[in-house]
Design an enzyme around this catalytic site. Structure first.
Site, PDB file in Angstrom:
ATOM      1  N   GLY A 160     -50.798 -58.108  20.527  1.00 41.63           N
ATOM      2  CA  GLY A 160     -49.490 -57.935  19.912  1.00 41.63           C
ATOM      3  C   GLY A 160     -49.621 -57.323  18.527  1.00 41.63           C
ATOM      4  O   GLY A 160     -50.683 -57.390  17.900  1.00 41.63           O
ATOM      5  N   CYS A 161     -48.538 -56.752  18.048  1.00 37.68           N
ATOM      6  CA  CYS A 161     -48.569 -56.078  16.745  1.00 37.68           C
ATOM      7  C   CYS A 161     -48.804 -57.076  15.615  1.00 37.68           C
ATOM      8  O   CYS A 161     -49.702 -56.895  14.789  1.00 37.68           O
ATOM      9  CB  CYS A 161     -47.288 -55.284  16.530  1.00 37.68           C
ATOM     10  SG  CYS A 161     -45.769 -56.170  16.919  1.00 37.68           S
ATOM     11  N   TYR A 162     -48.003 -58.146  15.583  1.00 42.10           N
ATOM     12  CA  TYR A 162     -48.195 -59.132  14.512  1.00 42.10           C
ATOM     13  C   TYR A 162     -49.600 -59.750  14.563  1.00 42.10           C
ATOM     14  O   TYR A 162     -50.276 -59.838  13.530  1.00 42.10           O
ATOM     15  CB  TYR A 162     -47.131 -60.228  14.588  1.00 42.10           C
ATOM     16  CG  TYR A 162     -45.736 -59.802  14.203  1.00 42.10           C
ATOM     17  CD1 TYR A 162     -45.448 -59.368  12.909  1.00 42.10           C
ATOM     18  CD2 TYR A 162     -44.691 -59.848  15.110  1.00 42.10           C
ATOM     19  CE1 TYR A 162     -44.153 -58.996  12.552  1.00 42.10           C
ATOM     20  CE2 TYR A 162     -43.396 -59.479  14.754  1.00 42.10           C
ATOM     21  CZ  TYR A 162     -43.129 -59.050  13.474  1.00 42.10           C
ATOM     22  OH  TYR A 162     -41.855 -58.692  13.117  1.00 42.10           O
ATOM     23  N   SER A 209     -52.191 -57.453  13.025  1.00 46.68           N
ATOM     24  CA  SER A 209     -52.139 -57.352  11.557  1.00 46.68           C
ATOM     25  C   SER A 209     -52.670 -58.610  10.888  1.00 46.68           C
ATOM     26  O   SER A 209     -53.160 -58.557   9.754  1.00 46.68           O
ATOM     27  CB  SER A 209     -50.710 -57.075  11.095  1.00 46.68           C
ATOM     28  OG  SER A 209     -49.888 -58.226  11.239  1.00 46.68           O
TER      29      SER A 209
END
Lengths: 345, 345, 345, 345
Positions: free
Chosen positions: A151-153, A156
């Site tokens: 996932g993107c979060y 990061s």
């Protein structure tokens, strides 16, 4: 020479469009099939303003259409729940798969159910799926048949967190507080009132509380990669911009050891991770259009540290990392077809 | 293999940054020298948030520093007036030059003076300079030593106009009315109050009247390429967005012949021109990050035609066309290192 | 003292919300009833993020609910076609009406059909309706029972045009070319893919061609107010901003007489029209949040003139002008409850 | 009737412009004098696009010009350091003052020096200055001669925090983590490269670390109003929007007692504070153009609570609260001239 035909399922969303762009500029992959849901039967050019030429003239196939025989690799950019069946069929047909949905990011049915409030149709594939946080999964990616793209979060957050958790400098006795900010493309291309231009423009808000699905993913892989039982308090916000994601990690711990050195040792040679000088913090402008993750550290006191991490949610947070993983699955140079410099401004 | 070292003068502006990005992703060109004005002495990474790695670590040279011997090609992304001297020196040193300023876009001193209100230091180079509107200048580009890269507005206007002027379907007995809209990056990176975020955001305005400099350029090259004495009424506007330029041409003429067919015959095989179906008009979202020019036509009546043309002002309007021209100057495939699909959204 | 209870039908769109804001800050009007379509039954505060207190706690009535007896004035902010029936019922019930839809802006059924491609349910009201371009309709507004509030584009175009047409300085032998730019709120609050944040942000496009509905309205009232048979070539564009509308009028005519003087004589004392000094052109930032129309003129040559006109599409282009008209209908000072200074930035 | 003439020093910044707008629409205050720095001698209309009429025609006085005799109240919207002298002079001349700078927000020279790295020219006024967080300072405001208008970030943080600190439900044994997001107008109107449109648009970044000046202000007034020795870890971010500020408070404590009830008891009757239902969080769109502070609470667990607080940084965070305070200083209704509903969208 272009020699690896690929399919994209879910080609008309923002992630699908980004996959098309990357693959068409890639020296070895080539788009051979585009699948779409409600748009099936139309030309790609009617639905995607950014494409031209050969791609614009391709007809969108139904999401469950039979894949061409020569396709070797399938990217599934479908909603969670919908992706699992397509992944299963593609594997059955002998293709490799990079799944950009959340369907294979968890290792147990229990956690999947907790995060996604649904039964999973193919839990038998959980064991085989490789969680593709590239920098920490290269060994497994070379031989993977199914990659669960992170996932993107979580991307990061986990990139800065893993080396520091391994080094034991972060206090994990209480929850780690993560305050994230994302551009609107992360919310997808559905016709919903609350995603209209005038609702999001000139505004910011938090969403997804009390517990966003990606919190489970962060905790599972903080444990998986760093062996650390970590709890996160994760609060995401949506911002008036198309792309870009910034995670602010409000950490406590022992800062007498240099956290930047720890990250430097872990990532000093990584092509897609940029560590900023101590006290300098990144902006999302610096990574928009690039596959990079930029990380900066600011020491507030001897025990208080702020880490800021930036990615382009459609690139390192989705399609870019998917290509990075696919490169490794096919024995290619990991950086092929991926930008290190941002499209700025 | 990377084998053509290049220099960029004016590397820290928005066009310079875009040149760096394109060149670093280019299979044959390589950044060997970065020149800057006031920022000389700093590292590129201190001034340009989007770069990383080797480029970030390069020291910015003064704009008038001696160029490395091995540099074969120089891109000058300097203000008009300032560029001419650097162009002259680079040619003297045996380099080829693509000048992105306005200094060599005109063929006579009189027109240059009218448009730029200044004397030109090197009018002796006017004759040699090739005006690099690529699609109409290929024959000359192959052997050019000095290319004058077209302005952004003229590129967006001349591409649709030239074939139609040649075909004689446009009424040129009165001025052609052109209403253009540009993103803010076209205004450059100077610290001026009227370019501040809060001054431009949520606002639109016209500027540059009564006569913008690019009007002379449009008229000179409408004549140069189409042999047509054309007068333009050109009104540019600045919009709250970073990139993108849209020109609306309000034309009169004979629409019994298909104007789209005329453009189709001229541009049907062009890799960077996309003609939309009759009645469909392009958006700048469709070309952002791409080197394309998208053109659409709407017939209002038998004698009234609207043409809309879109480019990314930093790509086909500046750095992208510069690379396209440089490719031809070095015998490379014209499309090398240039995107046809947009970064969307 | 608040003593005139009003109803708003279509309260949950952008125009409806703006009416609420204006009325609640108005010294004489008071919101007594809020009607909505699909949102009926909810509280206003659930659907409108900007309201608080008493308004937030009001329940939204169905669009066709019986209006409270004490309501004296009804604002209909409904889609064209849907508004006419509500207007008819409100008049029957003895209320005054300001209709913000297009349903009563035309004087003949033929023109309405041409522009809106539909039969009108109540053409018998055409004669009575007063076209509320306030500055030119004051005499009729004082006694009006039904006011047709002008469209946003026609307001921005007719205000500068009418005095100049009356003065005979504009060449109307060929069509007048109008290139307009509007913020996204003008497109309404419907859940459509092409109005999503990521589709409109960082982009501009033309739309509504070959002939936008407002072209008929401009032509009808150029004739109605100035007695001039005028044809318009009208090309609207949508921009990445919430509010604001800028119309660029590319005019020909005799500029030996001062056009600014003509406008000055017509509008010198108007509270909501600001004429800029010759050669200075307005921006939409200057009028956002205000009920003003700002007008600037640039002479390109002896026969070529550019006029730029700016309004806030939700204020002078909709809800603001509606209040201005309502003030006159009730014998109040025309400026009551309306801002002259912009919310800037 | 307009009967209280006021002066604004620093009239050409964003806060000054907002004061003009509010005062001109205010039933009792009237602009009698506009002071400016570098712009002195120009007309207000040349520098401020949003004004018209009488205000546009006013000449800007030098910042240190003698104030008109009839002026009763002075708003100083000057940079910290520069404000103190003007405040002193205005008080000497018998005016009341609302100072929007930071110069009188602290009670000791030591803290001022720590936060602002400078000596203060008039520490003798510290005792007299009333810190104007209106909802908590009404008793003192009625008789105040000098009001220190709170900072934008402290306003957004202290309003939710004070009642909860008083109630003792928040764990203050470790620092309170505050992650704030602000629109760009908070950074002011200086011509700096890093405030250019293209640098901030489509981007987000943290700034002001390791310790932003407002951290001292939060701590001083958490103690001052709630009697609580509180430490804050404060990380502000700048977002691509003009207005709006959102503070996310990541709190720990005892959530068995309803925090919403505590806030309800404290603020239930406040005209400018809106408490959202449990679990609903505000957006800045909801308060833009309004003087409100919107507060929402989400319980993550029995001991973890997220509070989100939104204000318009130019209104409740600056000019709006200044007017609210001025109303009380002159015995007026606190809400005069201030909007409760937002300008939305």
């Amino acid at each position: 020479m272009k020699n690896i035909p690929v399919a994209i399922l879910g080609a008309t969303g923002y992630t699908g469009a980004e996959l098309i762009r990357l693959i068409e500029a890639h020296p070895h992959f080539e788009v051979a099939h585009l699948g779409a849901h409600s748009q099936a039967g139309k030309l790609a050019g009617e639905v995607l303003p950014g494409v031209s030429g050969r791609i614009a003239a391709m007809t969108l196939a139904a999401a469950d259409a039979t894949l061409p025989l020569n396709v070797e690799l399938v990217f599934t950019a479908l909603p969670h729940g919908a992706a699992a069946g397509s992944v299963f069929s593609a594997l059955e047909a002998g293709k490799k798969v990079v799944d950009l949905s959340a369907d294979f990011r968890h290792k147990t049915h229990a956690v999947y159910r907790a995060a996604y409030q649904a039964d999973h149709p193919h839990p038998e594939l959980f064991d085989e799926a490789v969680y593709g946080l590239t920098e920490h999964a290269r060994d497994q990616l070379a031989s993977a048949r199914l990659v669960a793209n992170p996932g993107c979060y979580p991307t990061s957050v986990l990139l800065p967190l893993i080396p520091l958790l391994k080094a034991g400098v972060i206090d994990t006795s209480s929850s780690i507080i993560i305050d994230s900010k994302s551009g609107a493309s992360g919310a997808g291309r559905s016709a919903k009132t609350d995603l209209l231009y005038c609702e999001l423009n000139e505004s910011v808000k938090a969403y997804g509380l009390p517990r966003h699905r990606h919190a489970w993913e962060m905790e599972e892989w903080a444990l998986g990669f760093a062996g650390s039982e970590t709890k996160v308090r994760f609060v995401p916000h949506i911002l008036p911009m198309n792309r870009g994601m910034l995670s602010t990690l409000h950490l406590s711990g022992n800062s007498s050891e240099s956290w930047l050195d720890i990250l430097q040792q872990a990532y000093g040679d990584e092509p897609f991770i940029k560590l900023l000088p101590q006290g300098t913090l990144p902006s999302t402008a610096g990574i928009s259009g690039s596959n990079r993750c930029d990380i900066g550290i600011s020491l507030l006191s001897e025990t208080e540290v702020v880490i800021v991490s930036c990615i382009d949610n459609l690139l390192k947070g989705a399609a870019g990392q998917a290509i990075q993983n696919a490169n490794l699955m096919f024995g290619l140079d990991e950086t092929e077809g991926l930008a290190t410099h941002a499209l700025w401004p």
